[in-house]
Enzyme design. Structure first.
Site, short mmCIF file in Angstrom:
data_model
loop_
_atom_site.label_atom_id
_atom_site.label_comp_id
_atom_site.label_asym_id
_atom_site.label_seq_id
_atom_site.Cartn_x
_atom_site.Cartn_y
_atom_site.Cartn_z
N GLU A 46 0.10 -5.92 -1.21
CA GLU A 46 -0.58 -6.08 0.35
C GLU A 46 -0.18 -7.39 0.63
OE1 GLU A 46 -4.83 -5.62 0.39
OE2 GLU A 46 -4.46 -3.42 -0.31
N GLU A 84 -2.22 2.10 -4.51
CA GLU A 84 -3.74 1.80 -4.75
C GLU A 84 -4.57 2.74 -3.91
OE1 GLU A 84 -4.60 -2.48 -4.54
OE2 GLU A 84 -6.37 -2.20 -3.35
#
Length: 778
Positions: free
Chosen positions: A429, A508
């Site tokens: 991220e 994820e």
């Protein structure tokens, strides 16, 4: 051999002797360097100097995480990321003696993890500084040592994580992983200098490619031969050489040698049968072995495919993965290997076959365990590049520009022989701008660096909101070996529809049915990694100190969502009963038949998670009907008028009972019973037994709403090292022998402190019958 030496002058009470035998001239020595360190939890001016007096410091063995031993405090600088546990500066010093016979040898030390911003000195000489706390550090001590009886060497380590907040999740503090000292001849195989790949694999024959880097640290040119040997899982030599080529290496130079070795009828490594081979390489000079290295590896072929997802040895395998942080509850970041083994066994039982190392390099022995147990690993290096993240403003982002290449290189060099690793991730991220040339360059540089040191595996990163960052349309995703995205599964499906040549994976993912169907129903999806496999410390808002999104709580406790995941991922037949906790479908889902208030609970909303063709539900022996398996894997549900007693579900395949479960209503708490996950343990830092205390009624039925204080004790050859429960807001000291139950349970971690004998563990609860269990020490 490491021996303890006491009562040496200058008040130096922590001394070890590395006794080298004369006949070991031919072999390297790798010695565990964990015992007998002096420690102080503060800044100690001058502690790097050899003459510093540390006689009053605390005596500890490493791995050692001093943060987990501290007190939870809402005002601590580490904040929500650090689980509100303490941070600061810690110093370690170790005194040791080296045998005079090793005076002409090379000596190096490897720390597998120092948290964080570490500085290391040997006899007052500064070896180096390393900001990143997750990376293995190797320092050459040669030229800075004293040899011979009574000639003391002092290694000093400063670990500084005082500048906070430094991480979004718990890091730990200190020398929290193992330390090893290595003694070699000047002519030797370089650290991490064996690189093994299996470029061609069939059932009949495999090509094992071995790249060996030899270094000559002597002052003269050396001629040598390199002797390879491959050994199978049974200890049989499957390939070797009788005629060896001679090589000449100038002083101060390195030489890399490549060779292919054929293995007939290889046993292939896979998730069901993780067969390991060993490569043993010897450096021979004038007929004598002057160095040797042994590396475990697996013969396997892993491939990410744009249409079939992930293939292992030519067979499609759905990666059913979880993300894992590096801490383990009560032990913090200093995690005994048996703790990881217990967790991985639980995950295997659910059907998990993949691990994402979130979001940093893990201990090397963790990867060894994944090799042996058959997990597919996404090896990840970083949580940030240069853009800071909230609650981690003083973290790695300030070091990225100076350290990204060295930290990534060292991770790859250390880890690349593990067959469990099938893909690398170079970021999670990332908040850097990925819609301009600088963002492109950072990713390209990282990917190219990984390929430079390991060309056998693809590279991905966990993309964050790609529709906003434009990476699906600006060309960045097209550069990626495998496109990985966190959450928003439909975006990834749409991206593949637009670019069917892309290979894709969920880096994820959440626990929802929708997320599961995105994987189940699309063969091109290589897999998913759930957030998370087990709860972890930090990334939690007060009064919570634990992030609770795991399949398992940090003690290994099952959750309803774990039962549901098992019904989707496991191959064995399973059936599990759950209900809404409050009347008429209100509240969270629980897996018991004991309401908190019997007077107001009459409308029970029951669900059954099962992979069986048919499930029949019974209440106190009366059938409530059968229901078939849903096409979309949603649970089967019943509206039940509550009655005390027993509710039972029976799962059938083709009309035959294959699985069942029953829940009983608990009465008043009457006693505590103990169970140990390991009945035998070794007197080793890495071995531990989890003893679970369960509050039960007079009939032995667990009391899920019992909140009682349990006090553990150990008599004999062991001790209670920590206690824990599954509460997200549990702020009790981890080293206290007393722990409140949560959902009627808590755990004690038991270690041996003698070579053999028995450990009798007892648990007492005021007003209840006590419990005990016996553990043998091997």
């Amino acid at each position: 051999m490491l021996q303890s030496i006491k009562n040496i002058s200058f008040g130096l009470l922590l001394l070890s002797s590395v006794a080298a035998k004369a006949q070991t001239e031919s072999a390297r020595q790798t010695l565990l360097f964990d015992k007998d360190w002096a420690f102080i939890q503060s800044n100690a001016t001058g502690a790097e100097k050899a003459v510093f007096d540390d006689s009053k410091w605390k005596k500890v063995n490493v791995p050692h995480d001093w943060s987990i031993l501290g007190t939870v405090d809402h005002n601590t600088p580490s904040g929500r990321g650090g689980g509100f546990l303490p941070s600061g500066i810690g110093w370690y010093r170790k005194h040791f003696v080296l045998d005079a016979a090793d005076a002409q040898k090379n000596v190096s030390i490897q720390f597998d993890g120092i948290m964080a911003n570490s500085d290391v000195w040997i006899n007052g000489y500064h070896l180096g500084k390393r900001p990143y706390g997750y990376i293995s550090l190797n320092y050459d001590l040669t030229g800075h040592l004293n040899f011979g009886k009574g000639k003391i060497n002092i290694i000093a380590v400063k670990a500084d994580n005082s500048i906070q907040p430094a991480s979004r999740y718990y890091t730990g503090a200190g020398i929290y992983r193992h330390v090893n000292l290595t003694i070699t001849n000047p002519l030797h195989i370089q650290n991490w200098g064996l690189y093994i790949t299996t470029p061609k694999v069939t059932a009949d024959k495999a090509t094992v490619h071995v790249q060996t880097t030899v270094v000559n640290d002597s002052k003269e040119s050396k001629s040598f031969a390199l002797k390879p040997q491959l050994i199978d899982a049974k200890g049989n030599t499957v390939s070797g050489k009788t005629e060896l080529a001679n090589h000449t290496l100038a002083a101060g130079k390195t030489l890399t040698i490549d060779e292919d070795i054929q293995v007939d009828k290889p046993e292939l490594w896979d998730v069901e049968n993780p067969v390991l081979y060993k490569a043993v390489y010897q450096v021979i000079v004038a007929g004598k072995v002057v160095d040797n290295q042994a590396v475990s590896f697996g013969i396997r072929q892993a491939q990410f495919d744009a249409q079939q997802g992930f293939l292992l040895n030519g067979k499609k395998v759905m990666i059913k993965g979880v993300c894992l942080h590096h801490d383990a509850g009560a032990v913090g970041a200093a995690v005994p290997l048996s703790v990881w083994e217990r967790r991985l066994k639980l995950l295997k039982e659910v059907g998990v076959n993949g691990i994402r190392t979130s979001h940093n390099p893990v201990a090397p022995e963790f990867l060894d365990l994944c090799d042996r147990m058959g997990f597919l690993v996404m090896d990840e290096n970083l949580d940030t590049w240069t853009a800071k993240k909230q609650h981690a403003e003083n973290g790695y982002a300030q070091f990225f520009n100076d350290w990204w290449d060295k930290d990534t290189r060292d991770m790859v060099l250390r880890d690349r022989n593990h067959p469990s690793i099938v893909i690398y991730s170079v970021g999670n991220e990332i908040h850097d701008n990925l819609n301009d040339s600088t963002g492109f360059k950072k990713y390209r540089d990282l990917q190219n660096l990984v390929h430079q040191y390991d060309s056998s595996r693809p590279v991905t990163m966990a993309l964050f909101r790609p529709a906003i960052s434009k990476v699906y349309t600006n060309g960045l995703a097209a550069m990626m070996d495998v496109v990985g995205q966190n959450y928003r599964e439909n975006e990834l499906l749409a991206a593949h529809a637009a670019h069917p040549n892309w290979t894709v994976v969920g880096t994820e993912n959440g626990h929802s049915l929708q997320a599961w169907l995105a994987l189940r129903d699309h063969p091109f999806m290589a897999g998913q990694f759930l957030w998370t496999g087990v709860d972890y410390l930090g990334e939690a808002d007060w009064p919570n100190v634990v992030n609770g999104q795991g399949l398992f709580d940090r003690t290994g406790g099952w959750r309803p969502l774990t039962y549901q995941r098992q019904s989707w991922w496991a191959t064995q037949p399973v059936v599990h009963i759950v209900r809404k906790q409050e009347n008429a479908g209100v509240g969270p889902v629980v897996a018991d038949w004991t309401p908190t208030d019997f007077d107001t609970y009459d409308d029970a909303r029951v669900e059954v998670y099962s992979n069986c063709d048919e499930v029949e539900l019974f209440l106190n022996g009366k059938s409530l009907g059968s229901k078939p398996k849903s096409a979309d894997d949603s649970p089967r549900d019943w509206n039940v008028t509550y009655e005390k007693g027993t509710i039972k579900a029976i799962g059938k395949n083709k009309g035959q009972e294959v699985a069942s479960e029953e829940l009983k209503t608990a009465g008043e708490p009457a006693k505590v019973i103990l169970s140990a996950d390991k009945a035998k343990i070794a007197n080793s830092w890495d071995d531990v037994s989890y003893v679970t205390a369960t509050i039960v009624d007079a009939n032995g039925v667990p009391c899920p709403i019992a909140d009682r204080l349990v006090t553990f004790s150990a008599i004999g050859a062991g001790l209670v090292t920590a206690t824990d429960n599954g509460s997200l807001a549990n702020q009790e000291s981890m080293i206290s022998p007393s722990r409140h139950t949560f959902n009627g349970k808590c755990v004690a971690l038991i270690k041996a402190n003698a070579p053999s004998g028995k450990i009798v563990v007892k648990a007492t609860v005021p007003g209840l019958e006590s419990g005990s269990v016996t553990i043998d020490v091997k």
